[in-house]
Design a protein around this motif. Sequence first.
Motif, PDB file in Angstrom:
ATOM      1  N   UNK A 163     -10.401   6.315  10.400  1.00 20.31           N
ATOM      2  CA  UNK A 163     -10.048   4.970  10.869  1.00 20.31           C
ATOM      3  C   UNK A 163      -9.385   4.973  12.245  1.00 20.31           C
ATOM      4  N   UNK A 164      -8.886   6.136  12.692  1.00 22.92           N
ATOM      5  CA  UNK A 164      -8.177   6.164  13.976  1.00 22.92           C
ATOM      6  C   UNK A 164      -8.809   7.124  14.990  1.00 22.92           C
ATOM      7  N   UNK A 165      -9.840   7.853  14.586  1.00 22.29           N
ATOM      8  CA  UNK A 165     -10.482   8.792  15.502  1.00 22.29           C
ATOM      9  C   UNK A 165     -10.964   8.085  16.759  1.00 22.29           C
ATOM     10  N   UNK A 166     -10.657   8.676  17.902  1.00 19.02           N
ATOM     11  CA  UNK A 166     -11.056   8.095  19.173  1.00 19.02           C
ATOM     12  C   UNK A 166     -10.083   7.051  19.697  1.00 19.02           C
ATOM     13  N   UNK A 176       0.837  -1.215   0.000  1.00 23.67           N
ATOM     14  CA  UNK A 176       0.000   0.000   0.000  1.00 23.67           C
ATOM     15  C   UNK A 176       0.862   1.250   0.000  1.00 23.67           C
ATOM     16  N   UNK A 177       0.237   2.365  -0.383  1.00 26.61           N
ATOM     17  CA  UNK A 177       0.891   3.665  -0.269  1.00 26.61           C
ATOM     18  C   UNK A 177       0.768   4.188   1.163  1.00 26.61           C
ATOM     19  N   UNK A 178       1.710   5.023   1.605  1.00 32.82           N
ATOM     20  CA  UNK A 178       1.569   5.627   2.930  1.00 32.82           C
ATOM     21  C   UNK A 178       0.277   6.449   2.988  1.00 32.82           C
ATOM     22  N   UNK A 179      -0.391   6.361   4.112  1.00 29.31           N
ATOM     23  CA  UNK A 179      -1.665   7.074   4.284  1.00 29.31           C
ATOM     24  C   UNK A 179      -1.614   7.841   5.585  1.00 29.31           C
ATOM     25  N   UNK A 180      -1.758   9.167   5.506  1.00 29.23           N
ATOM     26  CA  UNK A 180      -1.706   9.985   6.709  1.00 29.23           C
ATOM     27  C   UNK A 180      -2.865   9.679   7.629  1.00 29.23           C
ATOM     28  N   UNK A 181      -2.580   9.389   8.898  1.00 27.92           N
ATOM     29  CA  UNK A 181      -3.647   9.117   9.847  1.00 27.92           C
ATOM     30  C   UNK A 181      -3.773  10.199  10.906  1.00 27.92           C
ATOM     31  N   UNK A 182      -2.730  10.984  11.103  1.00 25.56           N
ATOM     32  CA  UNK A 182      -2.795  12.061  12.080  1.00 25.56           C
ATOM     33  C   UNK A 182      -1.791  13.130  11.694  1.00 25.56           C
ATOM     34  N   UNK A 183      -2.200  14.389  11.843  1.00 25.03           N
ATOM     35  CA  UNK A 183      -1.327  15.507  11.501  1.00 25.03           C
ATOM     36  C   UNK A 183      -1.571  16.649  12.472  1.00 25.03           C
ATOM     37  N   UNK A 184      -0.522  17.430  12.717  1.00 21.87           N
ATOM     38  CA  UNK A 184      -0.610  18.509  13.697  1.00 21.87           C
ATOM     39  C   UNK A 184       0.265  19.666  13.234  1.00 21.87           C
TER      40      UNK A 184
END
Length: 126
Positions: free
Chosen positions: A63-66, A43-51
Amino acid sequence: QVQLVESGGGLVQAGGSLRLSCAASGTTAAAYCAAWFPQAPGNQPEGVAAINTGAVRIYYADSVKGRFTISQDNAKNTLYLQMNSLKPEDTAMYYCAAGPYRPFGCSSSTSGYNYWGQGTQVTVSS
């Protein structure tokens, strides 16, 4: 130049927790965006969190909220990803990335980042 070094990955059972760290060194900018990109095999890298600097804007993938929390310690030049309630589908190599500051929210796309770490492996067993 900025160097990023991830740590904290490992093998954990489903439902468990891990905290990833990303230490930055070199010529770090006062304002920036930083993010975590898991990449599963094939798979390609997929951003899950950013700040962004000051945590004014934080992004989480649905997919990662909470379950995941991104944070930063500017005094230590370190980015974190607290991962709770881990699932087998979270298994991936996790890369941290840094890039130009965006005041209205950091990108979840790899194109928004120009510095990358070497990755840390997260494996979640069922």
